[in-house]
Design a protein around this motif. Structure first.
Motif, PDB file in Angstrom:
ATOM      1  N   UNK A   1       4.533  -1.560 -11.491  1.00 46.93           N
ATOM      2  CA  UNK A   1       3.897  -2.476 -10.545  1.00 46.93           C
ATOM      3  C   UNK A   1       4.608  -2.401  -9.200  1.00 46.93           C
ATOM      4  N   UNK A   2       3.825  -2.583  -8.148  1.00 44.33           N
ATOM      5  CA  UNK A   2       4.403  -2.635  -6.808  1.00 44.33           C
ATOM      6  C   UNK A   2       5.461  -3.732  -6.732  1.00 44.33           C
ATOM      7  N   UNK A   3       5.138  -4.831  -7.372  1.00 46.92           N
ATOM      8  CA  UNK A   3       6.048  -5.989  -7.392  1.00 46.92           C
ATOM      9  C   UNK A   3       7.410  -5.625  -7.997  1.00 46.92           C
TER      10      UNK A   3
ATOM     11  N   UNK B   1       0.834  -1.211   0.000  1.00 48.50           N
ATOM     12  CA  UNK B   1       0.000   0.000   0.000  1.00 48.50           C
ATOM     13  C   UNK B   1       0.867   1.260   0.000  1.00 48.50           C
ATOM     14  N   UNK B   2       1.932   1.227   0.791  1.00 51.07           N
ATOM     15  CA  UNK B   2       2.832   2.382   0.835  1.00 51.07           C
ATOM     16  C   UNK B   2       3.526   2.578  -0.505  1.00 51.07           C
ATOM     17  N   UNK B   3       3.989   1.477  -1.087  1.00 50.18           N
ATOM     18  CA  UNK B   3       4.711   1.585  -2.362  1.00 50.18           C
ATOM     19  C   UNK B   3       3.786   2.145  -3.434  1.00 50.18           C
ATOM     20  N   UNK B   4       2.536   1.694  -3.424  1.00 50.41           N
ATOM     21  CA  UNK B   4       1.564   2.171  -4.403  1.00 50.41           C
ATOM     22  C   UNK B   4       1.375   3.696  -4.248  1.00 50.41           C
TER      23      UNK B   4
ATOM     24  N   UNK C   1       3.472   5.823  -2.823  1.00 46.89           N
ATOM     25  CA  UNK C   1       4.715   6.519  -3.199  1.00 46.89           C
ATOM     26  C   UNK C   1       4.834   6.609  -4.717  1.00 46.89           C
ATOM     27  N   UNK C   2       4.470   5.518  -5.400  1.00 45.23           N
ATOM     28  CA  UNK C   2       4.503   5.524  -6.866  1.00 45.23           C
ATOM     29  C   UNK C   2       3.567   6.619  -7.415  1.00 45.23           C
TER      30      UNK C   2
END
Lengths: 448, 430
Positions: free
Chosen positions: A186-188, A132-135, A137-138
């Protein structure tokens, strides 16, 4: 009143000295340090082989998103606790990305350096990377790029880069990506990029008073939990200059200035002509007194400033000129800029110009290398380009030794005025006809 | 807590013509910084002459009695040096950093343009630099989103006639009207040795610098009466909030909240400096924690607060935030105002205070880590407070600020009734 009319002669030059360099293997990684006796402030910079060139084509911006995600909490603490811990030491994590490296650094009063490097290591090696954080931040990074791309410049830079290097290549796309490429990540992808490139030890660069710094403790903190060896870095990429000059128009309706970006490919960093090329670039556009700034600003008054230089990374390089000129003088400014590049290629540099360029470049190695931040950057150059400890002293000498023939030959061989891509970001309707009348090259419109 | 923010020697003298000379020796690097502060800025400009102090700064690089046009830059760069100059509402500074063997060259160049600019000033030079400055205005203020925010904030903060009412870059109309005689007069009026401070820091000695200063500057006559700028210390309170909304080609709503505080250099401004850091510096700041991280209405890398270090009138505090997609300017403005309001009501914690002081300490030592940073700071203290040695007190003063003082200051100067709010809105949502 009697001012003294005669210009004073220089005094006795002090011998050049670059701080003493220490290299040490610690805990699986390398520490490279410079001793700055008496400095209250120290810098530690972790250098990873995770530059933009490591991002797959189509995934531009991974490194920038990961850089911001590092501070969204670690295995030990959440984002707020982490921010308070770092800033409570008086520092912030400063991240940097170029084609060849990823850098993350701290700058603190020297007695807090170990604690700061421990926190740096914690973020780089054990970030939480919650999806969720990475999304978020992106998305924030995509928004930040949209903000940036609302300014004149980024679109012109991207168009120039794509024309020089080909948009199908990673190095033909913007170093930090563009708003679309970042939004599509992608978060991945971020987690994979981290595990692939951020868990190798890398090199810790340190600039400060080494009598008050424990390099082993710093290395242990920076390299804890790392593994994996160096990866193949690839050889120089051959980029041919384009056949024939052309103008690319980037429309910016209502713009009161035209943003100019002129360029063509140039040799990579390890090319033997690096020093004479740098000096040719300095005479043409690298200093306030350079040919381009003199003509376009000081004589014509078309601009607040115009600069040009050769820049290079491990695998490729480019020559580029950039400026912002009043809309009404876009065409004459472009004609005169191309004229100066052509003249420099054809007739080289004069002894007077070269004298200024080489003493300026050499002098910069004294006056610019004072702060721990500047010394750390100089050490970074040694590491990224595999240069010896006495590189800066040698560079200074080769700058001072360069002669007119050598520098003129570099200008002749490495400037390609007939192959320039001329990007104009401005009010297309206002400038198109005049640009066409210059005969500088065919005009193409950049895709919006 | 350090008892000094300046652990280097400071030696001063004053030439017979009034030029103050400050020297701080430091042999750590083979470099020497030469810095001149002239006590003239855009606050001295009368109506119809906005932008003149800054345009004048440009003319100072175009040659003087013994220095040909374009030679100034060439000589300094040809000596391996860096150089520049800046103008702000308070003052104009000129500076170069050179390898120490070229110290004398730098002093000669500075003396020649202090004492011998007028004979070299031509209409052609003025016309050319006028165009350069107009291009600077286009590039920095007109051609970039939000670029004119400072130009809009100043007249909202300071009434007509106040020395900070107009921005240093000036208006296009005034720049177009500038004539040569005005600039000749400007130099004769303000560019006098008794209106300047010469600071030299680095690989040299005070004895050497004092002798060279006398040799090169000693013959330049003092000017008996230098006119003062209008007094701006007392700004009448607006009594009610001031708001301006600008709709234009910007990519997202942005808000600036501004207040008049205290002049730079006063105890009140020391408190303000810590307050601004608590409010808006870094990820641990209140604005970031509340608006970027907490409510998530602000873009994380465009939120912050800072004081503008002006010394001749209550200096501004500016807090700013830019909206995340989908957030209105109204909601953002309310969010920023709420965080600013809470400085008076929600006590600053020990953690917040320590964080702010640690960041300020690092920032201070960063400014002190180069000879040019030190020279400019010493020149400021000598010019604005009469004594360069006062520089040592600033960091300890910041470190002594308490949470109570911050709350008291917030209650005094950050009242909603004294607030200026400038909001930018994108065209399509208007």
């Amino acid at each position: 009143m009697s001012l003294i009319a005669d210009r004073p002669v220089p005094g006795l030059a002090r011998p050049y000295r670059f701080p003493q360099v220490t290299r040490r293997a610690v805990a699986g990684g390398q520490v490279v340090a410079a001793h700055l006796p008496g400095q209250n402030l120290a810098v530690a910079l972790l250098l990873l082989d995770a530059g933009a060139a490591r991002e797959p084509a189509g995934k531009e911006g991974l490194g920038a998103v990961l850089a911001n995600a590092l501070e969204e909490g670690t295995a030990r603490r959440d984002a707020t606790a982490y921010a308070l811990a770092v800033e409570g030491l008086g520092t912030e994590l400063v991240t940097g990305l170029d084609w060849d490296s990823f850098q993350v650094s701290v700058q603190v009063p020297v007695d807090r350096l170990t604690a700061a490097v421990e926190l740096l290591g914690e973020a780089v090696r054990t970030p939480r990377l919650d999806p969720d954080d990475v999304r978020r931040v992106r998305d924030d990074e995509a928004t930040a790029l949209l903000m940036d791309w609302a300014n004149p410049g980024p679109r012109a830079d991207a168009v120039l880069r794509a024309d020089l290097f080909g948009a199908e290549n990673r190095w033909g796309r913007p170093m930090y990506g563009d708003p679309d490429s970042v939004a599509a990540l992608d978060v991945e992808d971020v987690a994979v990029f981290h595990s692939e490139w951020f868990l190798r030890p890398g090199t810790l660069v340190v600039a400060g008073d080494l009598e008050r710094i424990d390099l082993d403790a710093l290395g242990a903190a920076a390299f804890a939990g790392t593994g994996g060896g160096p990866a193949d870095r690839g050889g120089p990429i051959d980029v041919p200059p384009r056949p024939g000059r052309r103008i690319i128009l980037v429309d910016r309706p209502g713009s009161v200035q035209s943003t100019l970006r002129l360029g063509h490919p140039a040799p990579h960093r390890a090319h033997p002509d690096h020093v004479p090329m740098t000096l040719a670039g300095t005479v043409l556009g690298g200093a306030f007194t350079s040919r381009l700034n003199h003509l376009i600003r000081e004589v014509r008054g078309y601009t607040y400033g115009i600069r040009g230089d050769f820049a290079s990374s491990r695998r490729f390089g480019r020559f580029a000129v950039s400026s912002g000129v009043q809309t009404a003088v876009t065409a004459p400014a472009l004609v005169e800029a191309v004229g100066e590049i052509t003249r420099t290629q054809a007739t080289g540099v004069t002894a007077d110009e070269l004298a200024v360029a080489r003493s300026w470049r050499a002098g910069q190695l004294s006056v610019e290398l004072q702060s721990p931040r500047a010394i750390a950057a100089a050490l970074t150059t040694l590491v990224v380009y595999d240069l010896p400890d006495d590189y800066h002293a040698r560079l200074r000498q080769s700058l001072l030794d360069a002669d007119v023939d050598e520098v003129s030959a570099a200008a002749a061989n490495h400037l390609h005025p007939e192959s320039l891509t001329l990007v104009v970001e401005g009010d297309a309707a206002a400038v198109r006809d005049e640009l066409a009348a210059t005969g500088l090259g065919e005009i193409v419109d950049a895709r919006p | 807590m350090p008892d000094s923010g300046y652990p280097w020697p400071i030696e001063t003298t004053r030439l017979d013509n009034g030029l103050r000379v400050v020297v701080s020796e430091d042999r750590a690097a083979p470099a020497v910084a030469v810095n001149l502060w002239y006590d003239v800025g855009s606050r001295h400009e009368p109506d119809g002459q906005t932008g003149f102090a800054h345009l004048f700064e440009h003319l100072m690089f175009e040659g003087s009695l013994n220095v040909a046009k374009t030679e100034h830059m060439k000589l300094v760069q040809g000596a391996g040096g860096n150089l520049n100059a800046t103008t702000n509402p308070d003052r104009t500074n000129y500076f170069e950093t050179v390898p120490p063997e070229h110290l004398e060259l730098a002093l000669w160049l500075e003396a020649d343009r202090m004492g011998g600019l007028v004979p070299a000033l031509t209409q052609e030079t003025l016309d050319n630099q006028r165009e350069v400055v107009k291009n600077e205005r286009r590039q920095r203020y007109e051609n970039v989103p939000y670029g004119d925010s400072w130009l809009r904030l100043l007249p909202l903060l300071y009434p007509p006639g106040h020395p900070y009412h107009h921005a240093t870059i000036g208006s296009m109309a005034d720049l177009n009207a500038a004539d040569l005689a005005t600039f000749q007069h400007f130099h004769r009026t303000y560019y006098a040795p008794n209106n300047a401070v010469l600071t030299v820091v680095g690989d040299t000695t005070a004895t050497e610098v004092f002798a060279l200063a006398d040799k090169y500057f000693g013959a330049i006559p003092a000017r008996p009466e230098i006119p003062a700028a209008p007094d701006g210390r007392h700004v009448p309170a607006a009594g009610s909030p001031v708001a301006e909304v600008v709709t234009g080609p910007v990519p997202a709503p942005r808000v600036y909240v501004a207040h008049r505080t205290h002049p730079f250099g006063t105890p009140g401004y020391d408190v303000l400096t810590v307050l601004a850091t608590v409010l808006g510096s870094g990820r641990g700041s209140r604005l970031y924690q509340r608006l970027a991280d907490g409510e998530r209405i602000a873009q994380p890398d465009l939120v912050g607060a800072y004081g503008v270090d002006l010394a001749h009138a209550p200096a501004p505090l500016i807090a700013t935030a830019t909206a995340r997609p989908g957030v209105t300017g109204e909601r953002l403005a309310a969010g920023v105002a709420e965080v600013v309001d809470e400085l008076a009501t929600v006590p600053v914690t020990a953690t917040e205070l320590d964080r702010a002081k640690a960041l300020l300490s690092t920032g201070w030592w960063r400014q002190m880590s180069t000879v040019d940073g030190r020279a400019d700071t010493l020149g400021r203290y000598a010019t604005q407070f009469g004594d360069p040695a006062l520089v040592a007190r600033r960091l300890p003063a910041w470190l002594a600020v308490t949470a109570d003082q911050i709350a008291e200051l917030a209650a005094e100067v950050l009242r909603a009734s004294d607030r200026v709010t400038l909001t930018y809105l994108p065209e399509e949502t208007a």
